[in-house]
Design an enzyme around this catalytic site. Sequence first.
Site, PDB file in Angstrom:
ATOM      1  N   SER A   7      89.789  73.672  60.543  1.00 43.13           N
ATOM      2  CA  SER A   7      88.750  74.558  61.073  1.00 43.13           C
ATOM      3  C   SER A   7      87.436  74.224  60.380  1.00 43.13           C
ATOM      4  O   SER A   7      87.312  74.395  59.156  1.00 43.13           O
ATOM      5  CB  SER A   7      89.115  76.018  60.788  1.00 43.13           C
ATOM      6  OG  SER A   7      87.937  76.796  60.867  1.00 43.13           O
ATOM      7  N   HIS A  32      89.171  72.097  65.045  1.00 40.86           N
ATOM      8  CA  HIS A  32      89.202  73.491  65.485  1.00 40.86           C
ATOM      9  C   HIS A  32      87.823  74.109  65.248  1.00 40.86           C
ATOM     10  O   HIS A  32      87.353  74.192  64.109  1.00 40.86           O
ATOM     11  CB  HIS A  32      90.281  74.229  64.689  1.00 40.86           C
ATOM     12  CG  HIS A  32      90.494  75.656  65.087  1.00 40.86           C
ATOM     13  ND1 HIS A  32      91.288  76.042  66.151  1.00 40.86           N
ATOM     14  CD2 HIS A  32      90.019  76.811  64.550  1.00 40.86           C
ATOM     15  CE1 HIS A  32      91.291  77.359  66.247  1.00 40.86           C
ATOM     16  NE2 HIS A  32      90.519  77.857  65.290  1.00 40.86           N
ATOM     17  N   ASP A  34      85.517  77.369  65.457  1.00 38.27           N
ATOM     18  CA  ASP A  34      85.582  78.833  65.511  1.00 38.27           C
ATOM     19  C   ASP A  34      84.240  79.393  65.960  1.00 38.27           C
ATOM     20  O   ASP A  34      83.260  79.346  65.216  1.00 38.27           O
ATOM     21  CB  ASP A  34      85.931  79.383  64.127  1.00 38.27           C
ATOM     22  CG  ASP A  34      87.401  79.188  63.815  1.00 38.27           C
ATOM     23  OD1 ASP A  34      88.236  79.604  64.636  1.00 38.27           O
ATOM     24  OD2 ASP A  34      87.714  78.609  62.756  1.00 38.27           O
ATOM     25  N   MET A  36      82.040  82.570  66.960  1.00 42.67           N
ATOM     26  CA  MET A  36      82.013  84.032  66.751  1.00 42.67           C
ATOM     27  C   MET A  36      80.663  84.585  67.169  1.00 42.67           C
ATOM     28  O   MET A  36      79.624  83.955  66.922  1.00 42.67           O
ATOM     29  CB  MET A  36      82.247  84.346  65.272  1.00 42.67           C
ATOM     30  CG  MET A  36      83.518  83.726  64.726  1.00 42.67           C
ATOM     31  SD  MET A  36      83.847  84.277  63.044  1.00 42.67           S
ATOM     32  CE  MET A  36      85.235  83.219  62.606  1.00 42.67           C
ATOM     33  N   HIS A  65      87.979  77.761  69.735  1.00 38.35           N
ATOM     34  CA  HIS A  65      88.544  79.112  69.617  1.00 38.35           C
ATOM     35  C   HIS A  65      87.403  80.110  69.799  1.00 38.35           C
ATOM     36  O   HIS A  65      86.570  80.284  68.907  1.00 38.35           O
ATOM     37  CB  HIS A  65      89.193  79.228  68.224  1.00 38.35           C
ATOM     38  CG  HIS A  65      89.759  80.568  67.908  1.00 38.35           C
ATOM     39  ND1 HIS A  65      90.174  80.924  66.642  1.00 38.35           N
ATOM     40  CD2 HIS A  65      89.995  81.659  68.682  1.00 38.35           C
ATOM     41  CE1 HIS A  65      90.629  82.157  66.651  1.00 38.35           C
ATOM     42  NE2 HIS A  65      90.527  82.640  67.870  1.00 38.35           N
ATOM     43  N   MET A  67      85.906  83.524  69.818  1.00 42.81           N
ATOM     44  CA  MET A  67      86.040  84.920  69.371  1.00 42.81           C
ATOM     45  C   MET A  67      84.776  85.643  69.801  1.00 42.81           C
ATOM     46  O   MET A  67      83.944  86.041  68.976  1.00 42.81           O
ATOM     47  CB  MET A  67      86.226  84.953  67.841  1.00 42.81           C
ATOM     48  CG  MET A  67      87.608  84.480  67.413  1.00 42.81           C
ATOM     49  SD  MET A  67      87.665  83.992  65.679  1.00 42.81           S
ATOM     50  CE  MET A  67      87.105  82.311  65.821  1.00 42.81           C
ATOM     51  N   MET A 136      97.182  84.784  65.762  1.00 35.63           N
ATOM     52  CA  MET A 136      96.326  84.926  64.574  1.00 35.63           C
ATOM     53  C   MET A 136      97.158  85.457  63.409  1.00 35.63           C
ATOM     54  O   MET A 136      97.855  86.465  63.549  1.00 35.63           O
ATOM     55  CB  MET A 136      95.169  85.885  64.856  1.00 35.63           C
ATOM     56  CG  MET A 136      94.139  85.390  65.858  1.00 35.63           C
ATOM     57  SD  MET A 136      93.371  83.820  65.415  1.00 35.63           S
ATOM     58  CE  MET A 136      92.571  84.223  63.854  1.00 35.63           C
ATOM     59  N   ASP A 174      96.737  80.479  62.964  1.00 35.40           N
ATOM     60  CA  ASP A 174      95.379  80.351  62.444  1.00 35.40           C
ATOM     61  C   ASP A 174      95.094  81.495  61.471  1.00 35.40           C
ATOM     62  O   ASP A 174      95.139  82.671  61.858  1.00 35.40           O
ATOM     63  CB  ASP A 174      94.419  80.415  63.647  1.00 35.40           C
ATOM     64  CG  ASP A 174      92.961  80.210  63.278  1.00 35.40           C
ATOM     65  OD1 ASP A 174      92.666  79.966  62.102  1.00 35.40           O
ATOM     66  OD2 ASP A 174      92.114  80.311  64.197  1.00 35.40           O
TER      67      ASP A 174
HETATM   68  C1  DX5 Z   1      89.367  83.170  61.509  1.00 32.52           C
HETATM   69  C2  DX5 Z   1      89.243  81.782  62.126  1.00 32.52           C
HETATM   70  C3  DX5 Z   1      90.025  80.735  61.395  1.00 32.52           C
HETATM   71  C4  DX5 Z   1      89.603  80.504  59.990  1.00 32.52           C
HETATM   72  C5  DX5 Z   1      90.713  79.881  59.231  1.00 32.52           C
HETATM   73  O1  DX5 Z   1      88.688  84.065  62.275  1.00 32.52           O
HETATM   74  O2  DX5 Z   1      89.720  81.795  63.464  1.00 32.52           O
HETATM   75  O3  DX5 Z   1      90.103  79.505  62.113  1.00 32.52           O
HETATM   76  O4  DX5 Z   1      88.453  79.725  59.883  1.00 32.52           O
HETATM   77  O5  DX5 Z   1      90.331  79.782  57.922  1.00 32.52           O
HETATM   78  P1  DX5 Z   1      91.345  79.809  56.701  1.00 32.52           P
HETATM   79  O6  DX5 Z   1      92.292  78.641  56.921  1.00 32.52           O
HETATM   80  O7  DX5 Z   1      90.463  79.638  55.546  1.00 32.52           O
HETATM   81  O8  DX5 Z   1      92.073  81.109  56.764  1.00 32.52           O
HETATM   82 ZN    ZN Z   2      90.228  79.848  64.639  1.00 26.64          ZN
END
Ligand code: DX5
Ligand code: ZN
Length: 222
Positions: A7, A32, A34, A36, A65, A67, A136, A174
């Site tokens: 990620s 990956h 993320d 947000m 991903h 969010m 998750m 994840d």
């Molecule tokens: C959380 C994200 C993850 C996160 C994982 O909201 O979707 O992908 O970055 O990070 P670690 O591996 O540090 O938990």
């Molecule tokens: Zn993620």
Amino acid sequence: MVLVAPSILSADFASLLAEVRRMEQAGADWLHADVMDGHFVPNITMGPLVLEALKGKIKLFVDVHLMVEQPQNFLQPFSEAGAQLITVHAETCPHLHRVVQSIKKLGCQAGVALNPATPLSSLQYILEDLDLVLLMTVNPGFGGQEFIASVITKIRELAREKEQRDLSLKIQVDGGINAQTAPLVVEAGADVLVAGSALFGYGDPQKLIHAFKLLPQTEKNV
Ligand code: DX5
Ligand code: ZN
């Protein structure tokens, strides 16, 4: 073998391309991303521009991903920026079937993510349409959180369902995945491991990626 998806949330954004190449050289399979929005989750990260900047320069499979609320508004921009798989949260989609079909129409693989407290039953009638289910193992929003062990039961249930219904979807996990928790999720049936802080904060990510890939998979996920 399990697939490993670093990620980039935990990468050094001042040297993003070099960071992604470091993961490629270390044997990672997917990138990956993320995304947000500060509404669905209490944090803001990146838009399609960031992936656009990496487009054509990296070999990893691009896994996005989302969010975000109203994810249907962002499918095309991310697809154009290079996404090969787009995952939306079931919690953000009252018309989940429609959103999944829209992702596929763009030529991307389609995934659906569930927060730790969201039951698997919300996907019962759509599993056949999915390329991936993301379970998750933390509440989405931040990297570096602690793994929520109760999700292991959910992974096991989905792996059983996958076997019984002969589904080809991948089970991705994840959040809080590291050398201690990876064996637990792989044993339960996970086949794609997302890891942020464990890989980017580690001196030699190659060692950890190699260790993840040596984890014995059960018949459910081979
Ligand atoms: C959380 C994200 C993850 C996160 C994982 O909201 O979707 O992908 O970055 O990070 P670690 O591996 O540090 O938990
Ligand atoms: Zn993620």
